[in-house]
Write an enzyme that holds these catalytic residues in place. Structure first.
Site, mmCIF file in Angstrom:
data_model
loop_
_atom_site.group_PDB
_atom_site.id
_atom_site.type_symbol
_atom_site.label_atom_id
_atom_site.label_comp_id
_atom_site.label_asym_id
_atom_site.label_seq_id
_atom_site.Cartn_x
_atom_site.Cartn_y
_atom_site.Cartn_z
ATOM 1 C CG HIS A 36 -61.144 -54.404 36.927
ATOM 2 N ND1 HIS A 36 -60.286 -52.456 37.468
ATOM 3 C CD2 HIS A 36 -60.992 -55.091 37.852
ATOM 4 C CE1 HIS A 36 -60.564 -53.226 38.563
ATOM 5 N NE2 HIS A 36 -60.926 -54.266 39.126
ATOM 6 C CG ASP A 37 -63.659 -50.684 36.929
ATOM 7 O OD1 ASP A 37 -64.347 -52.094 37.328
ATOM 8 O OD2 ASP A 37 -63.131 -50.781 38.860
ATOM 9 C CD GLN A 79 -66.336 -48.532 40.990
ATOM 10 O OE1 GLN A 79 -66.542 -47.221 41.549
ATOM 11 N NE2 GLN A 79 -64.764 -48.973 40.875
ATOM 12 N NE ARG A 88 -68.098 -44.357 46.842
ATOM 13 C CZ ARG A 88 -66.941 -44.734 45.253
ATOM 14 N NH1 ARG A 88 -67.181 -45.406 44.798
ATOM 15 N NH2 ARG A 88 -66.348 -43.937 45.559
ATOM 16 C CE LYS A 122 -64.197 -52.636 40.061
ATOM 17 N NZ LYS A 122 -63.861 -52.766 40.857
ATOM 18 C CB ALA A 152 -51.941 -52.141 37.728
ATOM 19 C CG HIS A 153 -52.195 -49.889 43.589
ATOM 20 N ND1 HIS A 153 -52.881 -48.572 42.705
ATOM 21 C CD2 HIS A 153 -52.602 -49.407 44.910
ATOM 22 C CE1 HIS A 153 -52.718 -48.233 43.052
ATOM 23 N NE2 HIS A 153 -52.561 -48.171 44.909
ATOM 24 N N GLY A 155 -58.013 -53.218 41.731
ATOM 25 C CA GLY A 155 -59.118 -54.208 41.656
ATOM 26 C C GLY A 155 -58.315 -54.720 40.305
#
Length: 228
Positions: A36-37, A79, A88, A122, A152-153, A155
């Site tokens: 993820h990202d 992204q 956006r 994404k 972590a908190h 995406g």
């Protein structure tokens, strides 16, 4: 606009996270690895020679290699740069214009996607929002999701929650995710363990993938012998 430097912090310990409420077993034939990202725009804010990244990056590399060897699909969320204001949207109110096209959008060198890896563009925190991620999971017949990456908190946690709400079992990897701070990281792990999934270590995930992949190969070999 660059993200302000994120101070190093020690990763939370598994004993600090509440016990999982579910006994799901991770299975190589059922799961997908989400990276993820892990783009340079986001990782530039960390010191990669210090925690958490000194542990997180090598662990994601290990997970990716094991998944590829075991036939587990690997999915990157990335992204896009130079997002049009209509794309956006109100995300700009919190984070500004975001990434520029070019280096910002590239995945860090250690995790450069291979041609066989799947890349998902994404647009919001969750990997499931405004993407075809649900359809990809269905296409591959997968109903488990290994969650790694940043943040972590945000995406990662919200992708885990969206997976849960799609009847996909999320496994968030404690030492293969990173955040702005230790407190926020621990909050995300606690939420996942208590509400939507399981929290695992990299070693635990690797052990499960290897064991279940080996069982699958052994089973296929037995069927092949029996059919002769």
């Amino acid at each position: 606009m660059a993200i302000p430097a994120i101070p190093p912090y020690d990763l939370p310990g598994r004993d600090e996270v509440p016990a999982d409420r579910v006994g799901w077993d991770l299975d190589a034939s059922r799961c997908v690895l989400l990276i993820h990202d892990m783009q340079k725009y986001f990782i530039d804010a960390y010191r990669t020679d210090a925690e958490p990244m000194a542990t997180v990056v090598p662990n994601i590399v290990r997970l990716r290699e094991s998944c590829i060897a075991s036939g587990v699909p690997v999915v990157y969320t990335m992204q896009p740069g130079d997002q049009h204001p209509s794309r956006r949207g109100i995300l700009a109110d919190f984070w500004g214009v975001g990434l520029s096209t070019g280096r910002d959008t590239e995945v860090i060198d250690e995790l450069t996607p291979a041609p066989s890896d799947i890349q998902v563009t994404k647009w919001r925190y969750s990997a499931f929002q405004r993407t075809d991620f649900r359809q990809l999971l269905a296409h591959y017949g997968r109903d488990q999701l290994i969650v790694t990456g940043v943040y972590a908190h945000m995406g990662c946690m919200l992708s885990a929650a969206d997976a849960f709400m799609s009847d996909v079992a999320p496994f968030m990897v404690l030492d293969a995710t990173a955040d702005f701070s230790r407190d926020e990281h621990l909050m995300a792990l606690t939420y996942v363990a208590k509400r939507v999934g399981r929290v695992e270590t990299t070693d635990g995930v690797l052990e499960a993938i290897t064991a279940t992949a080996d069982r699958g190969i052994a089973g296929a070999e037995r069927l092949a012998v029996a059919s002769r």
